[in-house]
Design a protein around this motif. Sequence first.
Motif, PDB file in Angstrom:
ATOM      1  N   ALA A  15      74.358  34.475  79.359  1.00 38.75           N
ATOM      2  CA  ALA A  15      75.093  34.625  80.614  1.00 38.75           C
ATOM      3  C   ALA A  15      75.712  33.282  80.983  1.00 38.75           C
ATOM      4  N   TYR A  16      76.772  33.347  81.773  1.00 41.97           N
ATOM      5  CA  TYR A  16      77.416  32.141  82.293  1.00 41.97           C
ATOM      6  C   TYR A  16      76.773  31.816  83.630  1.00 41.97           C
ATOM      7  N   LYS A  17      75.674  31.057  83.578  1.00 41.81           N
ATOM      8  CA  LYS A  17      74.888  30.758  84.777  1.00 41.81           C
ATOM      9  C   LYS A  17      75.613  29.759  85.667  1.00 41.81           C
ATOM     10  N   VAL A  18      75.541  30.017  86.981  1.00 46.44           N
ATOM     11  CA  VAL A  18      76.156  29.093  87.936  1.00 46.44           C
ATOM     12  C   VAL A  18      75.116  28.462  88.864  1.00 46.44           C
ATOM     13  N   LEU A  25      68.689  33.859  90.276  1.00 45.36           N
ATOM     14  CA  LEU A  25      69.666  33.445  89.277  1.00 45.36           C
ATOM     15  C   LEU A  25      71.031  33.961  89.700  1.00 45.36           C
ATOM     16  N   ALA A  26      72.058  33.135  89.524  1.00 48.13           N
ATOM     17  CA  ALA A  26      73.443  33.545  89.771  1.00 48.13           C
ATOM     18  C   ALA A  26      74.232  33.294  88.495  1.00 48.13           C
ATOM     19  N   PHE A  27      75.047  34.264  88.124  1.00 51.34           N
ATOM     20  CA  PHE A  27      75.848  34.137  86.907  1.00 51.34           C
ATOM     21  C   PHE A  27      77.161  34.882  87.093  1.00 51.34           C
ATOM     22  N   VAL A  67      75.465  29.857  96.969  1.00 48.56           N
ATOM     23  CA  VAL A  67      76.388  30.152  95.876  1.00 48.56           C
ATOM     24  C   VAL A  67      77.773  30.468  96.443  1.00 48.56           C
ATOM     25  N   SER A  68      77.833  31.211  97.533  1.00 49.05           N
ATOM     26  CA  SER A  68      79.113  31.537  98.170  1.00 49.05           C
ATOM     27  C   SER A  68      79.839  30.277  98.620  1.00 49.05           C
ATOM     28  N   THR A  69      79.122  29.352  99.196  1.00 52.74           N
ATOM     29  CA  THR A  69      79.708  28.078  99.626  1.00 52.74           C
ATOM     30  C   THR A  69      80.283  27.324  98.431  1.00 52.74           C
ATOM     31  N   ALA A  70      79.554  27.326  97.317  1.00 51.08           N
ATOM     32  CA  ALA A  70      80.043  26.675  96.096  1.00 51.08           C
ATOM     33  C   ALA A  70      81.283  27.376  95.567  1.00 51.08           C
ATOM     34  N   LEU A  71      81.305  28.694  95.630  1.00 55.70           N
ATOM     35  CA  LEU A  71      82.479  29.449  95.186  1.00 55.70           C
ATOM     36  C   LEU A  71      83.711  29.058  95.993  1.00 55.70           C
ATOM     37  N   GLU A  72      83.559  28.973  97.310  1.00 53.43           N
ATOM     38  CA  GLU A  72      84.695  28.611  98.172  1.00 53.43           C
ATOM     39  C   GLU A  72      85.213  27.212  97.858  1.00 53.43           C
ATOM     40  N   LEU A 121      84.502  27.651  84.307  1.00 63.15           N
ATOM     41  CA  LEU A 121      84.303  28.094  85.686  1.00 63.15           C
ATOM     42  C   LEU A 121      82.833  28.041  86.078  1.00 63.15           C
ATOM     43  N   ALA A 122      81.947  28.473  85.191  1.00 65.20           N
ATOM     44  CA  ALA A 122      80.517  28.416  85.487  1.00 65.20           C
ATOM     45  C   ALA A 122      80.054  26.986  85.749  1.00 65.20           C
ATOM     46  N   ALA A 123      80.523  26.054  84.930  1.00 70.75           N
ATOM     47  CA  ALA A 123      80.171  24.643  85.111  1.00 70.75           C
ATOM     48  C   ALA A 123      80.736  24.092  86.421  1.00 70.75           C
ATOM     49  N   ALA A 124      81.963  24.474  86.763  1.00 69.82           N
ATOM     50  CA  ALA A 124      82.591  23.986  87.993  1.00 69.82           C
ATOM     51  C   ALA A 124      81.864  24.512  89.230  1.00 69.82           C
TER      52      ALA A 124
END
Length: 131
Positions: A15-18, A25-27, A67-72, A121-124
Motif C-alpha cells: 500500500a502507499y502509506k501516508v 493506518l492511512a494509505f 491526515v485531512s490537514t496534511a492532505l489540505e 504523493l504518499a511521501a508528500a
Amino acid sequence: MSTLFTKIVRGEVPAYKVAENSQFLAFLDINPNAKGHVLCIPKKEVDKLWDLEEDVYQELMRFVRAVSTALEKTVPCKRVGMAVVGLEVPHAHVHLIPLNNMKEMDFSNSVDMSKEEFEELAAAINANVEL
C-alpha cells in the motif's frame, strides 16, 4: 478470514502509506475518486465504523483530522470531503477525498495515476502529517 485491509496492515499486500501509528493506518486508495484520495483504518479488524469502541472511534477521528490537514497542505483543493460507506471492504474505514467539485465524491468515477505518482504523493502527504 482476513480482509484486504488487514492484509495491508500485516504487510501481506502493498500500500502507499501516508500515516501510521500503533492503532491506525492511512494509505492512498488505489482506485481514487480524486488525486490524494486516502483511506484511514483502524488496524484492528472491525466490520463497521459504528461498531468501534467509543474511545477507539474518537482516536480514529483525531487521526483522520491529522491526515485531512496534511492532505489540505499537500493537494490543491477547495476542501477535503469525508465519507463512510463500508460496502466494498468489511473493515471500518473513512474516505478522505480532496475536493474541487462534487463529482469527486462520486464513487463511480476514478482518476488514473502511475506507480510513481502514487509513491510521490504518499511521501508528500506523509511529510505533512503531524500525529
